[in-house]
Design a protein around this motif. Structure first.
Motif, mmCIF file in Angstrom:
data_model
loop_
_atom_site.group_PDB
_atom_site.id
_atom_site.type_symbol
_atom_site.label_atom_id
_atom_site.label_comp_id
_atom_site.label_asym_id
_atom_site.label_seq_id
_atom_site.Cartn_x
_atom_site.Cartn_y
_atom_site.Cartn_z
ATOM 1 N N SER A 36 -34.619 27.611 0.977
ATOM 2 C CA SER A 36 -34.157 27.565 2.365
ATOM 3 C C SER A 36 -33.621 26.159 2.678
ATOM 4 N N SER A 38 -33.563 22.873 5.355
ATOM 5 C CA SER A 38 -34.349 22.216 6.410
ATOM 6 C C SER A 38 -33.444 21.872 7.585
ATOM 7 N N ALA A 39 -34.061 21.380 8.670
ATOM 8 C CA ALA A 39 -33.309 21.035 9.877
ATOM 9 C C ALA A 39 -32.304 19.912 9.605
ATOM 10 N N VAL A 40 -32.629 19.056 8.646
ATOM 11 C CA VAL A 40 -31.704 17.953 8.336
ATOM 12 C C VAL A 40 -30.807 18.320 7.159
ATOM 13 N N GLN A 41 -30.696 19.631 6.913
ATOM 14 C CA GLN A 41 -29.763 20.149 5.914
ATOM 15 C C GLN A 41 -30.031 19.662 4.496
ATOM 16 N N THR A 42 -31.301 19.691 4.129
ATOM 17 C CA THR A 42 -31.598 19.530 2.706
ATOM 18 C C THR A 42 -32.199 20.846 2.215
ATOM 19 N N GLU A 54 -33.114 37.654 7.050
ATOM 20 C CA GLU A 54 -32.045 37.208 7.942
ATOM 21 C C GLU A 54 -30.820 38.113 7.824
ATOM 22 N N ASN A 250 -25.244 26.601 4.486
ATOM 23 C CA ASN A 250 -26.466 27.366 4.278
ATOM 24 C C ASN A 250 -26.352 28.081 2.939
#
Lengths: 282, 366
Positions: A36, A38-42, A54, A250
């Motif tokens: 997946s 993360s919020a900081v796009q890692t 999803e 994503n």
């Protein structure tokens, strides 16, 4: 028969190729589909089924997938309707012009896909050839807007691009029908039309199946035609994958969608293989 | 081949009648600028087994294909039972064909193959089933009704092709070298079966082959075709005993050709001479090897002395090459061995020397 070293020497290069450029990337993609972001796009490298959830939860993915399949189905139908008569004519009636017509079908394959897609853009656009012509002969007073940036444009372009792919296997199947079978059918009292239904069509089914599979699978995964000519209503599933791997960043979700499509296509190939076997006679 | 497919005709032991079924009149055909058939005229009688015999390239298959409707003749006409046949498409002709490589439909079972013509004709289901069953029984293939053609042997495919044609009860059956793909033993067996089947159903057969022996064994009449022209049309016995041309004499069986001259009712050939009933002039005789015998004092026989050159064992017979004292080489067929040391006393009856025409004589060929 051959020495062990020789056998290894000839099988190794293709094997390495397949592993390095096909299996490994797919395996990596497969892993991604369970990771997946993360919020900081890692990328978070822990296993989860969230991407697949999803995919089922958000309507737009399934809707787009179904639209893609519907577009691919239409492309398949139209390219069969164009490809079969063409192959039939070439195989049975073209005689000396056979080679010439055959080349006419093949030559467009040498032209870049992009060029052909853009060609349709200049034909279908509001200032395009078709609209100008329609207005010139006063069939319409305004440019027709549904011509470009619509599923119609996508189906039209893909049909144009993939018809040679349906034509070729059908043509090959028709060429393989021994002509004395057709004579035998006439001899037994069947006029040409009945001979077509009872002998020619059944014997060309393997070619039709192969051609239909080509058209469907290739147009299902297409992203250039919808990108250039589809507009908002003509978006296909590959466009979503492209944007998930690009701007949206994503990769895990993109990988999950890719894998669903891959599974779909493999299932389809398997199914059509079974059908072809069932219809193959020799 | 037990049950009869044609109850109405099978009762009589179908000897060919003299009633003509098919008339071929002046049929000509060229492929491009190459003439393949030149003015062929031929009558085929009801219930007759006619063989069109010829080498490859003689036009025999083309002639058959014109009768079947797969080729169009450039000129001439074909009439069957008073009706112009050559103007009908193949699917309207009451003629069926057994193709050289059988041409069975690979996607259909044996049963579906055989019923094809009847289903096309939209016959009631029960009748189709009954006739197909009968036809399969006739060729002893009932056990294979549900097999696909790819699963059965060449000889079996051959029988199915025959059943598929005969089940439609055609007036005329065309067979295009149907046995050529079979091995020698099976071929001999099928020749006999085919001939007895033809007698049984009483349908006229036109059989194309390049095999002289096959033609001799099966036919009521043989039409010998050479370079697109009919060389001779006669019964096997007549064509063998009284060949009209050099080509016929040499193509059908072995023969000795004697070139000589007739003068005042006497034929002379090397040192041999015998009385004949022919006009003066040069002449060619065909003398079959089996008509030369060891001298036994036959009345009126032509006697001569010869030296043995070679002897070939053929099982039941021996083929001897002999040289007459004047140098003439002859071959003869006997059932006894000859000894090499002594000269042989030989003879033949004048009637056995058949005068033959040079082939193509009188007709200009290009």
């Amino acid at each position: 028969m051959f020495s062990r070293a020789y056998r290894i020497a000839i099988t190794l290069p293709p094997l390495v190729w397949v592993i390095l450029f096909l299996l490994l990337p797919y395996a990596l993609l497969f892993c991604y589909s369970f990771w997946s972001v993360s919020a900081v796009q890692t990328i978070i490298h822990s296993w989860t089924l969230d991407n697949y959830r999803e995919l089922l939860r958000v309507n737009v993915y399934l809707q787009t997938l179904f639209r893609s399949m519907w577009i691919a189905a239409r492309v398949t139908l139209f390219s069969l309707l164009l490809g079969y008569p063409l192959a039939y004519y070439l195989s049975f009636y073209a005689e000396k012009r056979k080679e010439f017509f055959y080349q006419l079908v093949i030559i467009p394959l040498w032209v870049s896909y992009l060029v052909r897609a853009y060609a349709w853009k200049t034909i279908l656009g509001s200032d395009g050839v078709l609209n100008t012509l329609l207005q010139y002969v006063h069939l319409t007073s305004h440019p027709l807007n549904f011509l470009l940036y619509s599923p119609f444009a996508v189906v039209l372009t893909l049909t144009h691009i993939y018809t040679p792919f349906t034509f070729l296997p059908i043509y090959a199947a028709l060429e393989h029908i021994p002509r004395n079978l057709i004579e035998a059918s006439h001899d037994l009292g069947a006029p040409p039309l009945q001979t077509f239904w009872r002998v020619i069509l059944p014997l060309s089914i393997p070619g039709v199946l192969a051609g239909a599979t080509f058209a469907f699978v290739l147009s299902l995964g297409d992203f250039l035609a919808p990108l250039l000519l589809g507009g908002p209503s003509g978006i296909m599933i590959s466009n979503i994958v492209v944007s998930l791997f690009g701007a949206a960043y994503n990769w895990p979700l993109g990988a999950a969608i890719s894998f669903c499509m891959l599974a779909l296509v493999i299932g389809l190939l398997f199914f059509s293989e079974r059908l072809e076997k069932r219809w193959g006679f020799r | 081949m037990a049950s009869a497919i044609h109850p109405e005709v099978s009762a009589k032991t179908a000897n060919p009648t003299t009633r003509s079924l098919l008339s071929i009149r002046n049929i000509g055909k060229s492929f491009g600028r190459t003439p393949v058939l030149r003015s062929i005229s031929l009558e085929i009688a009801e219930g007759e087994f006619l063989t069109i015999l010829g080498e490859s390239g003689s036009g025999k298959t083309t002639l058959l294909r014109i009768i079947g409707g797969f080729e169009t003749a450039d000129c001439g006409e074909i009439v069957m039972a008073g009706e112009r046949l050559d103007r009908l498409p193949p699917y309207r002709r009451r003629v069926n064909t057994v193709f050289q490589y059988y041409a069975l439909f690979p996607h259909l079972t044996v049963e579906e193959n055989v019923s094809y013509g009847l289903r096309v004709a939209k016959l009631p289901k029960e009748e189709v089933a009954a006739r197909v069953e009968q036809a399969l029984a006739m060729v002893k293939m009932s056990a294979f009704a549900n097999s696909k053609p790819a699963k059965i042997s060449g000889g079996q495919q051959q029988r199915i092709a025959l059943a598929r044609a005969l089940v439609n009860r055609p007036r005329l059956l065309l067979l295009d070298e149907p046995l050529s793909a079979l091995d020698a033993n099976l071929r001999r067996q099928m020749q006999v079966e085919l001939k007895s089947l033809q007698r049984e159903v009483g349908i006229s057969f036109v059989f194309v082959t390049h095999d002289q022996d096959e033609a001799m064994v099966m036919s009521d009449r043989i039409a010998l075709l050479r370079m697109g022209e009919l060389e001779q049309v006669a019964s096997p016995r007549e064509i063998y005993d009284r060949p009209a041309t050099v080509y016929t004499a040499q193509f059908i069986g072995h023969t000795n050709l004697l070139r000589g001259e007739v003068k005042g009712g006497i034929a002379r050939c090397h040192s041999l001479s015998w009385p004949v009933n022919l006009p003066d002039g040069p002449v060619l005789f065909s003398l079959r090897p089996e008509n030369i015998h060891f001298a036994a004092g036959m009345q009126g026989a032509v006697k001569f002395r010869a030296k043995l050159c070679s002897q070939i064992f053929h099982g039941a017979t021996e083929l001897l090459q002999v040289q007459c004292t004047d140098g003439l080489m002859l071959s003869l067929r006997t059932s006894t061995r000859a000894s090499r040391d002594e000269d042989l006393d030989l003879e033949f009856l004048p009637a056995a020397a058949v005068p033959v025409r040079e082939s193509g004589q009188g007709k200009k060929r290009d």
